[in-house]
Write a protein that holds these residues in place. Structure first.
Motif, mmCIF file in Angstrom:
data_model
loop_
_atom_site.group_PDB
_atom_site.id
_atom_site.type_symbol
_atom_site.label_atom_id
_atom_site.label_comp_id
_atom_site.label_asym_id
_atom_site.label_seq_id
_atom_site.Cartn_x
_atom_site.Cartn_y
_atom_site.Cartn_z
ATOM 1 N N VAL A 84 13.592 6.496 3.247
ATOM 2 C CA VAL A 84 13.056 7.728 4.082
ATOM 3 C C VAL A 84 13.656 8.921 3.603
ATOM 4 O O VAL A 84 12.753 10.061 3.392
ATOM 5 C CB VAL A 84 13.428 7.627 5.635
ATOM 6 N N LEU A 85 14.915 8.979 3.155
ATOM 7 C CA LEU A 85 15.384 10.082 2.598
ATOM 8 C C LEU A 85 14.649 10.694 1.054
ATOM 9 O O LEU A 85 14.213 11.546 0.730
ATOM 10 C CB LEU A 85 16.771 10.064 2.140
ATOM 11 N N MET A 86 14.261 9.437 0.526
ATOM 12 C CA MET A 86 13.401 9.581 -0.779
ATOM 13 C C MET A 86 12.314 10.150 -0.755
ATOM 14 O O MET A 86 11.595 11.018 -1.355
ATOM 15 C CB MET A 86 13.432 8.241 -1.451
ATOM 16 N N CYS A 87 11.425 9.865 0.253
ATOM 17 C CA CYS A 87 10.217 10.286 0.622
ATOM 18 C C CYS A 87 10.498 11.830 1.201
ATOM 19 O O CYS A 87 9.391 12.574 0.935
ATOM 20 C CB CYS A 87 9.504 9.490 1.806
ATOM 21 N N LEU A 88 11.407 12.136 1.996
ATOM 22 C CA LEU A 88 11.743 13.500 2.402
ATOM 23 C C LEU A 88 11.970 14.623 1.321
ATOM 24 O O LEU A 88 11.452 15.623 1.353
ATOM 25 C CB LEU A 88 12.419 13.593 3.559
ATOM 26 N N ALA A 90 0.764 -1.177 -0.023
ATOM 27 C CA ALA A 90 -0.216 0.109 0.069
ATOM 28 C C ALA A 90 0.907 1.303 -0.066
ATOM 29 O O ALA A 90 0.709 2.193 -0.462
ATOM 30 C CB ALA A 90 -0.963 -0.061 1.233
ATOM 31 N N ALA A 91 1.986 1.311 0.677
ATOM 32 C CA ALA A 91 2.898 2.436 0.854
ATOM 33 C C ALA A 91 3.448 2.690 -0.671
ATOM 34 O O ALA A 91 3.428 3.802 -1.034
ATOM 35 C CB ALA A 91 4.021 2.091 1.591
ATOM 36 N N ALA A 92 3.948 1.724 -1.334
ATOM 37 C CA ALA A 92 4.393 1.815 -2.631
ATOM 38 C C ALA A 92 3.455 2.148 -3.795
ATOM 39 O O ALA A 92 3.676 3.156 -4.292
ATOM 40 C CB ALA A 92 5.038 0.392 -3.167
ATOM 41 N N MET A 93 2.276 1.805 -3.243
ATOM 42 C CA MET A 93 0.941 2.550 -4.459
ATOM 43 C C MET A 93 0.662 3.864 -3.921
ATOM 44 O O MET A 93 0.362 4.690 -4.967
ATOM 45 C CB MET A 93 -0.270 1.242 -4.033
ATOM 46 N N ALA A 94 0.829 4.144 -2.731
ATOM 47 C CA ALA A 94 0.577 5.534 -2.298
ATOM 48 C C ALA A 94 1.813 6.555 -2.989
ATOM 49 O O ALA A 94 1.379 7.606 -3.458
ATOM 50 C CB ALA A 94 0.446 5.883 -0.854
ATOM 51 N N ILE A 153 3.311 11.049 -1.251
ATOM 52 C CA ILE A 153 4.615 10.436 -0.551
ATOM 53 C C ILE A 153 4.538 10.449 0.957
ATOM 54 O O ILE A 153 5.043 9.424 1.399
ATOM 55 C CB ILE A 153 5.720 11.530 -1.150
ATOM 56 N N GLY A 154 3.761 11.337 1.532
ATOM 57 C CA GLY A 154 3.853 11.413 3.018
ATOM 58 C C GLY A 154 3.124 10.092 3.696
ATOM 59 O O GLY A 154 3.612 9.756 4.410
#
Length: 200
Positions: free
Chosen positions: A164-168, A41-45, A51-52
Protein backbone atom coordinates in the motif's frame (compact mmCIF):
# COMPACT_ATOMS: atom_id res chain seq x y z
CA UNK A 1 4.07 -10.08 13.31
CA UNK A 2 0.52 -8.66 13.50
CA UNK A 3 -1.38 -11.46 11.71
CA UNK A 4 -2.20 -13.49 14.83
CA UNK A 5 -3.21 -10.34 16.75
CA UNK A 6 -5.60 -9.21 14.01
CA UNK A 7 -7.23 -12.62 13.54
CA UNK A 8 -9.68 -12.33 16.46
CA UNK A 9 -10.83 -8.97 15.09
CA UNK A 10 -11.32 -9.82 11.42
CA UNK A 11 -12.16 -13.54 11.46
CA UNK A 12 -15.73 -13.18 12.86
CA UNK A 13 -16.63 -10.74 10.08
CA UNK A 14 -14.94 -12.81 7.37
CA UNK A 15 -16.58 -15.99 8.65
CA UNK A 16 -20.06 -14.47 8.43
CA UNK A 17 -19.43 -13.28 4.87
CA UNK A 18 -17.86 -16.63 4.02
CA UNK A 19 -20.97 -18.47 5.21
CA UNK A 20 -23.08 -16.28 2.93
CA UNK A 21 -20.80 -16.98 -0.05
CA UNK A 22 -20.88 -20.70 0.68
CA UNK A 23 -24.68 -20.58 0.86
CA UNK A 24 -24.68 -19.27 -2.72
CA UNK A 25 -22.85 -22.41 -3.81
CA UNK A 26 -19.53 -20.65 -4.47
CA UNK A 27 -16.57 -22.77 -3.43
CA UNK A 28 -13.41 -21.66 -1.67
CA UNK A 29 -11.21 -22.57 -4.65
CA UNK A 30 -13.30 -20.32 -6.89
CA UNK A 31 -12.74 -17.42 -4.49
CA UNK A 32 -9.01 -18.17 -4.44
CA UNK A 33 -8.80 -18.18 -8.25
CA UNK A 34 -10.80 -14.94 -8.47
CA UNK A 35 -8.40 -13.34 -6.01
CA UNK A 36 -5.39 -14.56 -7.97
CA UNK A 37 -6.84 -13.12 -11.19
CA UNK A 38 -7.45 -9.75 -9.52
CA UNK A 39 -3.97 -9.75 -8.00
CA UNK A 40 -2.44 -10.44 -11.39
CA UNK A 41 -4.53 -7.64 -12.91
CA UNK A 42 -3.31 -5.32 -10.14
CA UNK A 43 0.31 -6.12 -10.98
CA UNK A 44 -0.36 -5.45 -14.66
CA UNK A 45 -2.05 -2.14 -13.81
CA UNK A 46 1.01 -1.07 -11.81
CA UNK A 47 3.32 -2.15 -14.62
CA UNK A 48 1.47 0.12 -17.04
CA UNK A 49 1.50 3.10 -14.68
CA UNK A 50 -2.04 2.81 -13.29
CA UNK A 51 -0.90 2.74 -9.65
CA UNK A 52 -4.27 3.77 -8.19
CA UNK A 53 -6.04 0.97 -9.99
CA UNK A 54 -3.31 -1.39 -8.83
CA UNK A 55 -3.92 -0.35 -5.23
CA UNK A 56 -7.63 -1.16 -5.56
CA UNK A 57 -6.70 -4.56 -6.99
CA UNK A 58 -4.27 -5.21 -4.12
CA UNK A 59 -6.95 -4.51 -1.51
CA UNK A 60 -9.53 -6.65 -3.33
CA UNK A 61 -7.01 -9.48 -3.66
CA UNK A 62 -6.33 -9.46 0.07
CA UNK A 63 -10.05 -9.37 0.87
CA UNK A 64 -10.64 -12.44 -1.29
CA UNK A 65 -7.59 -14.11 0.25
CA UNK A 66 -9.28 -13.79 3.62
CA UNK A 67 -12.66 -14.87 2.31
CA UNK A 68 -11.48 -18.08 0.63
CA UNK A 69 -10.44 -19.44 4.01
CA UNK A 70 -13.74 -18.34 5.51
CA UNK A 71 -15.66 -20.16 2.78
CA UNK A 72 -13.50 -23.25 3.33
CA UNK A 73 -14.22 -23.17 7.06
CA UNK A 74 -17.94 -22.87 6.30
CA UNK A 75 -17.75 -25.99 4.10
CA UNK A 76 -14.60 -28.04 4.49
CA UNK A 77 -10.84 -27.54 4.43
CA UNK A 78 -8.98 -29.51 1.76
CA UNK A 79 -5.31 -30.13 1.08
CA UNK A 80 -5.72 -28.91 -2.49
CA UNK A 81 -7.38 -25.72 -1.24
CA UNK A 82 -4.42 -25.08 1.07
CA UNK A 83 -2.02 -25.69 -1.80
CA UNK A 84 -3.94 -23.42 -4.18
CA UNK A 85 -4.14 -20.68 -1.54
CA UNK A 86 -0.38 -20.53 -0.97
CA UNK A 87 0.36 -20.62 -4.71
CA UNK A 88 -2.10 -17.76 -5.26
CA UNK A 89 -0.46 -15.82 -2.43
CA UNK A 90 2.95 -16.07 -4.03
CA UNK A 91 1.62 -15.17 -7.47
CA UNK A 92 0.43 -11.98 -5.79
CA UNK A 93 3.62 -11.40 -3.76
CA UNK A 94 5.79 -11.82 -6.86
CA UNK A 95 3.47 -9.92 -9.19
CA UNK A 96 3.35 -6.59 -7.35
CA UNK A 97 7.14 -5.99 -7.15
CA UNK A 98 7.44 -7.13 -10.76
CA UNK A 99 4.79 -4.60 -11.70
CA UNK A 100 6.83 -1.81 -10.14
CA UNK A 101 9.99 -3.11 -11.86
CA UNK A 102 8.28 -2.88 -15.25
CA UNK A 103 6.82 0.53 -14.40
CA UNK A 104 10.24 2.17 -13.96
CA UNK A 105 13.74 0.84 -14.78
CA UNK A 106 15.09 2.37 -11.54
CA UNK A 107 12.83 -0.02 -9.61
CA UNK A 108 14.44 -3.15 -11.10
CA UNK A 109 17.22 -3.62 -8.52
CA UNK A 110 15.14 -2.99 -5.37
CA UNK A 111 12.38 -5.22 -6.82
CA UNK A 112 14.94 -7.98 -7.44
CA UNK A 113 16.27 -7.72 -3.88
CA UNK A 114 12.74 -7.80 -2.47
CA UNK A 115 11.80 -10.81 -4.60
CA UNK A 116 14.95 -12.62 -3.45
CA UNK A 117 13.99 -12.14 0.19
CA UNK A 118 10.41 -13.21 -0.60
CA UNK A 119 11.87 -16.44 -2.00
CA UNK A 120 13.80 -16.97 1.21
CA UNK A 121 10.87 -16.19 3.51
CA UNK A 122 8.64 -18.48 1.44
CA UNK A 123 11.19 -21.28 1.63
CA UNK A 124 11.62 -20.91 5.40
CA UNK A 125 7.85 -20.77 5.89
CA UNK A 126 7.11 -23.88 3.84
CA UNK A 127 10.10 -25.82 5.19
CA UNK A 128 8.94 -25.15 8.76
CA UNK A 129 5.40 -26.22 7.82
CA UNK A 130 6.75 -29.46 6.31
CA UNK A 131 8.72 -30.35 9.44
CA UNK A 132 5.78 -29.40 11.68
CA UNK A 133 3.45 -31.65 9.68
CA UNK A 134 5.95 -34.51 9.90
CA UNK A 135 6.04 -34.13 13.68
CA UNK A 136 2.27 -33.62 14.05
CA UNK A 137 2.62 -30.06 15.36
CA UNK A 138 -0.38 -27.76 14.92
CA UNK A 139 -1.34 -24.21 15.85
CA UNK A 140 -4.52 -22.15 15.65
CA UNK A 141 -2.82 -18.76 16.13
CA UNK A 142 -3.63 -17.86 12.51
CA UNK A 143 -7.02 -19.57 12.47
CA UNK A 144 -7.77 -23.02 11.10
CA UNK A 145 -5.32 -23.67 8.30
CA UNK A 146 -4.40 -26.59 6.06
CA UNK A 147 -0.85 -26.51 7.38
CA UNK A 148 1.29 -24.91 10.10
CA UNK A 149 1.68 -21.12 9.91
CA UNK A 150 4.91 -20.02 11.58
CA UNK A 151 5.03 -16.43 12.82
CA UNK A 152 7.73 -13.90 12.00
CA UNK A 153 8.52 -10.22 11.77
CA UNK A 154 7.32 -9.96 8.15
CA UNK A 155 3.96 -11.64 7.55
CA UNK A 156 0.87 -10.96 5.48
CA UNK A 157 -0.24 -7.80 7.29
CA UNK A 158 3.18 -6.21 6.97
CA UNK A 159 3.41 -7.15 3.29
CA UNK A 160 0.05 -5.53 2.55
CA UNK A 161 1.18 -2.40 4.40
CA UNK A 162 4.39 -2.28 2.36
CA UNK A 163 2.52 -2.71 -0.94
CA UNK A 164 0.00 0.00 0.00
CA UNK A 165 2.84 2.39 0.86
CA UNK A 166 4.47 1.63 -2.48
CA UNK A 167 1.27 2.55 -4.28
CA UNK A 168 0.70 5.71 -2.25
CA UNK A 169 4.30 6.86 -2.68
CA UNK A 170 5.60 5.15 -5.84
CA UNK A 171 8.59 7.52 -5.99
CA UNK A 172 9.77 5.92 -2.72
CA UNK A 173 9.46 2.36 -4.02
CA UNK A 174 13.19 1.66 -3.72
CA UNK A 175 13.38 2.79 -0.09
CA UNK A 176 10.29 0.83 0.92
CA UNK A 177 11.46 -2.27 -0.97
CA UNK A 178 14.94 -2.25 0.60
CA UNK A 179 13.57 -1.69 4.12
CA UNK A 180 11.00 -4.45 3.74
CA UNK A 181 13.59 -6.78 2.22
CA UNK A 182 15.60 -6.27 5.40
CA UNK A 183 12.59 -7.21 7.52
CA UNK A 184 12.11 -10.34 5.41
CA UNK A 185 15.76 -11.29 5.93
CA UNK A 186 15.34 -10.90 9.69
CA UNK A 187 12.24 -13.13 9.48
CA UNK A 188 14.27 -15.88 7.79
CA UNK A 189 16.85 -15.67 10.59
CA UNK A 190 14.05 -15.80 13.19
CA UNK A 191 12.53 -18.92 11.63
CA UNK A 192 15.91 -20.60 11.29
CA UNK A 193 16.62 -20.01 14.96
CA UNK A 194 13.15 -21.36 15.82
CA UNK A 195 13.81 -24.53 13.83
CA UNK A 196 17.20 -24.97 15.49
CA UNK A 197 15.67 -24.40 18.94
CA UNK A 198 12.61 -26.62 18.43
CA UNK A 199 13.89 -29.34 16.11
CA UNK A 200 17.69 -29.16 16.35
Amino acid sequence: MFDAKLRPLIDPVLNRIGQGIAALGIGANGVTLAGMAIGTAAAMAIATGHIGLGLVGILLNRLLDGLDGAVARATRLTDFGGYLDIVADFVFYVGVPLGFAFAAPANALPAAVLLATFALTGTSFLAFATIAAKRGIETSAHGRKSFFYNTGLAEGTETIAAFVLMCLWPAQFATIAFVYAGLCAITVIQRTLNVWREFG
